[in-house]
Design an enzyme around this catalytic site. Structure first.
Site, PDB file in Angstrom:
ATOM      1  CB  CYS A  39      26.785  38.270   4.678  1.00  0.00           C
ATOM      2  SG  CYS A  39      27.358  36.586   4.924  1.00  0.00           S
ATOM      3  CB  CYS A  42      24.434  35.621   4.131  1.00  0.00           C
ATOM      4  SG  CYS A  42      25.305  35.819   5.694  1.00  0.00           S
TER       5      CYS A  42
END
Length: 114
Positions: A39, A42
């Protein structure tokens, strides 16, 4: 060199399906970052979460849940988008942040629970 360079930096705790309840049922506020290795956003917020672990050492618990290896917690809290950050107090969710946000936003939300 300044003293800050020598300050011990706390690290975000790795939270798993196994230790989750023990960690969130703390007297301190607990910030949990739900993330995954693949991600992009993230990875942007990851270093901020680590900084918060140092900033709030002794005042709040900061942890990370890898959604790929801990599916039970993720489904229990209906995590559909990552990063999602939940703030717990007394074992209950008291705040939720979805997406990468500035450190100041996370700090304000944590401060409100301390």
């Amino acid at each position: 060199m300044s003293k800050n360079n020598y300050r011990k930096m706390a690290k975000a705790i790795e939270i798993t399906d196994t230790n989750f309840n023990e960690i969130v049922n703390s007297n301190q506020p607990v910030l949990v970052d739900f993330w995954a290795e693949w991600c992009g956003p993230c990875k942007m917020i990851g270093p901020i979460v680590e900084e918060l672990a140092g900033d709030y050492d002794g005042k709040a618990t900061i942890g990370k849940v890898d959604v790929d290896t801990n599916p039970n917690i993720s489904s229990q809290f209906g995590i559909r988008s990552i990063p999602t950050l939940l703030i717990f107090k007394g074992g209950q969710v008291v705040d939720k942040i979805v997406g990468a946000v500035p450190k100041s936003v996370l700090s304000e939300k944590l401060e409100a629970q301390i």
